[in-house]
Design a protein around this motif. Structure first.
Motif, PDB file in Angstrom:
ATOM      1  N   UNK A 135       5.228 -20.784 -86.359  1.00  0.00           N
ATOM      2  CA  UNK A 135       5.485 -20.346 -84.983  1.00  0.00           C
ATOM      3  C   UNK A 135       4.351 -19.402 -84.545  1.00  0.00           C
ATOM      4  N   UNK A 136       3.813 -19.631 -83.363  1.00  0.00           N
ATOM      5  CA  UNK A 136       2.721 -18.752 -82.896  1.00  0.00           C
ATOM      6  C   UNK A 136       3.219 -17.332 -82.749  1.00  0.00           C
ATOM      7  N   UNK A 137       2.308 -16.376 -82.954  1.00  0.00           N
ATOM      8  CA  UNK A 137       2.707 -14.988 -82.881  1.00  0.00           C
ATOM      9  C   UNK A 137       1.629 -14.147 -82.221  1.00  0.00           C
ATOM     10  N   UNK A 138       2.049 -12.982 -81.795  1.00  0.00           N
ATOM     11  CA  UNK A 138       1.131 -11.995 -81.228  1.00  0.00           C
ATOM     12  C   UNK A 138       0.602 -11.142 -82.380  1.00  0.00           C
ATOM     13  N   UNK A 139      -0.689 -10.977 -82.459  1.00  0.00           N
ATOM     14  CA  UNK A 139      -1.263 -10.177 -83.531  1.00  0.00           C
ATOM     15  C   UNK A 139      -1.947  -8.943 -82.962  1.00  0.00           C
ATOM     16  N   UNK A 140      -1.796  -7.832 -83.673  1.00  0.00           N
ATOM     17  CA  UNK A 140      -2.379  -6.574 -83.235  1.00  0.00           C
ATOM     18  C   UNK A 140      -3.208  -5.972 -84.359  1.00  0.00           C
ATOM     19  N   UNK A 141      -4.354  -5.409 -83.959  1.00  0.00           N
ATOM     20  CA  UNK A 141      -5.201  -4.708 -84.918  1.00  0.00           C
ATOM     21  C   UNK A 141      -5.733  -3.418 -84.309  1.00  0.00           C
ATOM     22  N   UNK A 142      -5.932  -2.365 -85.116  1.00  0.00           N
ATOM     23  CA  UNK A 142      -5.498  -2.271 -86.505  1.00  0.00           C
ATOM     24  C   UNK A 142      -4.005  -2.001 -86.580  1.00  0.00           C
ATOM     25  N   UNK A 143      -3.455  -1.975 -87.776  1.00  0.00           N
ATOM     26  CA  UNK A 143      -2.037  -1.649 -87.907  1.00  0.00           C
ATOM     27  C   UNK A 143      -1.833  -0.145 -87.817  1.00  0.00           C
ATOM     28  N   UNK A 144      -2.864   0.614 -88.213  1.00  0.00           N
ATOM     29  CA  UNK A 144      -2.770   2.065 -88.137  1.00  0.00           C
ATOM     30  C   UNK A 144      -4.145   2.611 -87.752  1.00  0.00           C
ATOM     31  N   UNK A 145      -4.165   3.499 -86.763  1.00  0.00           N
ATOM     32  CA  UNK A 145      -5.401   4.102 -86.278  1.00  0.00           C
ATOM     33  C   UNK A 145      -5.211   5.616 -86.240  1.00  0.00           C
ATOM     34  N   UNK A 146      -6.140   6.293 -86.895  1.00  0.00           N
ATOM     35  CA  UNK A 146      -6.121   7.762 -86.855  1.00  0.00           C
ATOM     36  C   UNK A 146      -7.357   8.214 -86.098  1.00  0.00           C
ATOM     37  N   UNK A 156       2.920  -1.285 -78.863  1.00  0.00           N
ATOM     38  CA  UNK A 156       3.255  -2.702 -79.008  1.00  0.00           C
ATOM     39  C   UNK A 156       2.627  -3.508 -77.886  1.00  0.00           C
ATOM     40  N   UNK A 157       2.002  -4.598 -78.276  1.00  0.00           N
ATOM     41  CA  UNK A 157       1.526  -5.589 -77.328  1.00  0.00           C
ATOM     42  C   UNK A 157       2.553  -6.706 -77.253  1.00  0.00           C
ATOM     43  N   UNK A 158       2.712  -7.317 -76.101  1.00  0.00           N
ATOM     44  CA  UNK A 158       3.625  -8.441 -75.946  1.00  0.00           C
ATOM     45  C   UNK A 158       3.028  -9.442 -74.978  1.00  0.00           C
ATOM     46  N   UNK A 159       3.469 -10.674 -75.096  1.00  0.00           N
ATOM     47  CA  UNK A 159       3.063 -11.692 -74.133  1.00  0.00           C
ATOM     48  C   UNK A 159       4.249 -12.591 -73.826  1.00  0.00           C
ATOM     49  N   UNK A 179       7.301 -11.804 -76.335  1.00  0.00           N
ATOM     50  CA  UNK A 179       7.052 -11.912 -77.767  1.00  0.00           C
ATOM     51  C   UNK A 179       6.156 -10.742 -78.156  1.00  0.00           C
ATOM     52  N   UNK A 180       6.606  -9.971 -79.136  1.00  0.00           N
ATOM     53  CA  UNK A 180       5.910  -8.744 -79.485  1.00  0.00           C
ATOM     54  C   UNK A 180       5.086  -8.894 -80.756  1.00  0.00           C
ATOM     55  N   UNK A 181       4.002  -8.127 -80.820  1.00  0.00           N
ATOM     56  CA  UNK A 181       3.256  -7.960 -82.050  1.00  0.00           C
ATOM     57  C   UNK A 181       3.919  -6.920 -82.937  1.00  0.00           C
ATOM     58  N   UNK A 182       3.322  -6.716 -84.124  1.00  0.00           N
ATOM     59  CA  UNK A 182       3.878  -5.760 -85.078  1.00  0.00           C
ATOM     60  C   UNK A 182       3.531  -4.311 -84.759  1.00  0.00           C
ATOM     61  N   UNK A 183       2.678  -4.106 -83.800  1.00  0.00           N
ATOM     62  CA  UNK A 183       2.387  -2.752 -83.367  1.00  0.00           C
ATOM     63  C   UNK A 183       1.183  -2.136 -84.053  1.00  0.00           C
ATOM     64  N   UNK A 184       0.597  -1.162 -83.367  1.00  0.00           N
ATOM     65  CA  UNK A 184      -0.446  -0.304 -83.939  1.00  0.00           C
ATOM     66  C   UNK A 184       0.079   1.122 -83.902  1.00  0.00           C
ATOM     67  N   UNK A 185       0.111   1.737 -85.088  1.00  0.00           N
ATOM     68  CA  UNK A 185       0.540   3.142 -85.116  1.00  0.00           C
ATOM     69  C   UNK A 185      -0.677   4.017 -84.868  1.00  0.00           C
ATOM     70  N   UNK A 186      -0.678   4.732 -83.758  1.00  0.00           N
ATOM     71  CA  UNK A 186      -1.780   5.633 -83.413  1.00  0.00           C
ATOM     72  C   UNK A 186      -1.382   7.058 -83.760  1.00  0.00           C
ATOM     73  N   UNK A 187      -2.226   7.704 -84.552  1.00  0.00           N
ATOM     74  CA  UNK A 187      -2.022   9.108 -84.906  1.00  0.00           C
ATOM     75  C   UNK A 187      -3.195   9.907 -84.391  1.00  0.00           C
ATOM     76  N   UNK A 188      -2.914  10.851 -83.518  1.00  0.00           N
ATOM     77  CA  UNK A 188      -3.958  11.712 -82.950  1.00  0.00           C
ATOM     78  C   UNK A 188      -3.831  13.086 -83.602  1.00  0.00           C
ATOM     79  N   UNK A 189      -4.938  13.534 -84.207  1.00  0.00           N
ATOM     80  CA  UNK A 189      -4.900  14.819 -84.934  1.00  0.00           C
ATOM     81  C   UNK A 189      -5.712  15.890 -84.216  1.00  0.00           C
TER      82      UNK A 189
END
Lengths: 114, 113
Positions: B1-12, B91-94, B103-113
């Motif tokens: 099944x086609x899916x939405x992909x997001x990169x990166x999974x985690x960004x600091x 989360x990105x969705x289309x 349909x949602x992607x798995x998300x990118x966790x953004x951490x701002x320090x």
């Protein structure tokens, strides 16, 4: 504007027990209604949706939900919960007139005991 | 099944830095969205995009945010100068149509320090 309330932040059930997650919405007309599930580290997966017609909607993974206009509710149910159902569940509402874009509730975390 | 992909999974990133979150929507979808979820809070709508322009945006989506579909497959969210309060899961969705489920992607966790 539409809004969604999920009154339960956490729900704990035993494996094999039945489940009902509550969702109440606020919208002036008949809305579009959705339930999404989010497993740890995953995105939001659509479980089921209501657009019109039969108010009892069947979804994936054995879930169903019933639209009750008189109660402004769209509760999610499952007759027998499996350990793999442990996840975060989100109810969402979209407007049928104007902005369709879904508005989400804050989610209910389901914990399943063996 | 086609899916939405997001990169990166985690960004600091450090406060004040620019970040670009990337998404590849489902290939035949026409409507694209960004949502965010601050830890423990609601999933909040940021912006929708159709026909190469923003169709709707929320109050959160201020001048620090921008979206772009640079090449017909990617859909990006840029935060120009990050703040601590931008830390969230994005989360990105289309969707294939205006009345079609997202349909949602798995998300990118953004951490701002």
């Amino acid at each position: 504007a539409q809004s969604v309330t999920q009154p339960d932040i956490h729900i704990t059930v035993s494996e094999g027990a039945s489940l009902e997650l509550r969702c109440n919405y606020s919208y002036g007309a008949t809305p579009y209604l959705f339930w999404y599930v989010q497993s740890p580290g995953q995105g939001l997966q659509l479980l089921l949706k209501y657009f019109s017609g039969d108010t009892l909607v069947q979804g994936i993974k054995g879930f169903e939900a019933e639209f009750k206009r008189s109660q402004s509710s769209f509760n999610l149910r499952k007759p027998s919960v499996h350990w793999s159902d442990a996840a975060e569940y989100f109810c969402a509402v979209g407007a049928t007139g104007g902005s369709y874009i879904p508005t989400f509730g804050r989610g209910t975390s389901l914990i399943v005991h063996p | 099944e086609p899916e939405v992909t997001q990169t990166p999974s985690h960004q600091v990133t450090q406060m004040g830095q620019e970040v670009i979150l990337r998404c590849v929507p489902i290939s035949n979808h026409l409507y694209f969205y960004w949502y965010r979820q601050i830890l423990g809070q609601k999933v909040e709508f940021l912006v929708s995009f159709y026909n190469n322009e923003i169709s709707e945006k929320s109050e959160i989506f201020d001048d620090q945010f921008s979206v772009e579909r640079p090449d017909g497959s990617n859909f990006t969210l840029k935060i120009r100068s990050t703040k601590l309060e931008d830390s969230a899961m994005y989360f990105c969705a289309s969707s294939g149509g205006v009345n079609s489920p997202l349909h949602f992607g798995n998300g990118t966790r953004l951490t701002v320090t």
